[in-house]
Design a protein around this motif. Structure first.
Motif, PDB file in Angstrom:
ATOM      1  N   VAL A  98       1.172  -1.168   0.083  1.00  0.00           N
ATOM      2  CA  VAL A  98      -0.088  -0.101   0.092  1.00  0.00           C
ATOM      3  C   VAL A  98       0.835   1.232   0.261  1.00  0.00           C
ATOM      4  CG1 VAL A  98      -1.719   1.234   1.101  1.00  0.00           C
ATOM      5  CG2 VAL A  98      -1.811  -1.163   1.305  1.00  0.00           C
ATOM      6  N   CYS A 139      -3.195   4.520  -1.415  1.00  0.00           N
ATOM      7  CA  CYS A 139      -4.220   4.848  -0.094  1.00  0.00           C
ATOM      8  C   CYS A 139      -3.858   6.389   0.143  1.00  0.00           C
ATOM      9  CB  CYS A 139      -3.972   3.858   1.075  1.00  0.00           C
ATOM     10  SG  CYS A 139      -5.402   3.890   2.402  1.00  0.00           S
ATOM     11  N   TYR A 177      -5.799   2.172   6.187  1.00  0.00           N
ATOM     12  CA  TYR A 177      -5.967   0.971   5.285  1.00  0.00           C
ATOM     13  C   TYR A 177      -6.922   0.022   6.049  1.00  0.00           C
ATOM     14  CZ  TYR A 177      -5.878  -3.377   2.720  1.00  0.00           C
ATOM     15  OH  TYR A 177      -6.140  -4.357   1.872  1.00  0.00           O
ATOM     16  N   SER A 184      -8.449   1.652  -0.442  1.00  0.00           N
ATOM     17  CA  SER A 184      -7.293   1.778  -1.133  1.00  0.00           C
ATOM     18  C   SER A 184      -7.696   1.700  -2.620  1.00  0.00           C
ATOM     19  CB  SER A 184      -6.352   0.695  -0.858  1.00  0.00           C
ATOM     20  OG  SER A 184      -6.939  -0.619  -1.264  1.00  0.00           O
TER      21      SER A 184
END
Length: 193
Positions: A98, A139, A177, A184
């Motif tokens: 992420v 994200c 997240y 995301s």
């Protein structure tokens, strides 16, 4: 702020350098597998707080919904040591990465968010070249650095306002997240400018 838990080890954990060069491609990695056969752990996520000079990293666990500050990588004008970063992903068996997207407060793109998006695209391409079954997403990371600095001051993890907090920011990104995994974005969901 979200309610997910994150942990930060002592300062020595944040200062620990991971040297992927110590792993020879002919030797087994820490899981006992060759580099061509990484063991992917579906519950492990790597959060990256992208920056031009440095990038914070946190390892997250989807089972416990916790994150741990991992490292701060030096960046060369927004570019990491790709071999080191890919080696970390392989050795730890990360299933998802992420990447923080530093949008402006009104949600619009900034110069840094454009660079973070480009970095995420490059990372996804390099992961694909390595034939790693790893997903790369973006994200929103607005205000993670502000929150990280407050947390670091409150807990005595930093003594100077210039002390690095990028790995703590990555933990907060991971918490964001975990609070809403559907928030995301796929890399191709954002149109490059």
């Amino acid at each position: 702020m979200v309610d997910s838990t994150f942990m930060v080890d002592s300062k020595e954990a944040a200062d620990h350098d991971f040297d992927i060069n110590s792993i020879n491609s002919n030797e087994s990695n820490i899981n006992g597998l060759s580099d061509s056969e990484p063991e992917i752990k579906p519950h492990l996520i790597l959060a990256l707080d992208y920056g031009v000079k440095k990038m914070g990293m946190a390892l997250g666990n989807t089972i416990t919904e916790t994150a741990r500050a991992f490292d701060i990588l030096a960046m060369n004008n927004g570019q990491p040591d790709w071999d080191n970063l890919l080696g970390i992903i392989k050795v730890w068996g990360v299933a998802k990465v992420v990447v923080g997207l530093p949008l402006n407060m009104d949600g619009s793109s900034s110069m840094l968010s454009k660079r973070a998006h480009k970095f995420a695209r490059r990372l996804a391409h390099r992961v694909m070249e390595q034939r790693l079954p790893v997903t790369v997403t973006l994200c929103d990371e607005r205000l993670t650095s502000v929150a990280a600095r407050e947390i670091a001051w409150e807990n005595g993890w930093i003594q100077n306002e210039r002390d690095p907090i990028d790995d703590i920011s990555a933990c907060i990104l991971m918490s964001t997240y975990f609070a809403d995994p559907n928030s995301s974005l796929a890399i191709d969901a954002i149109k490059p400018d």
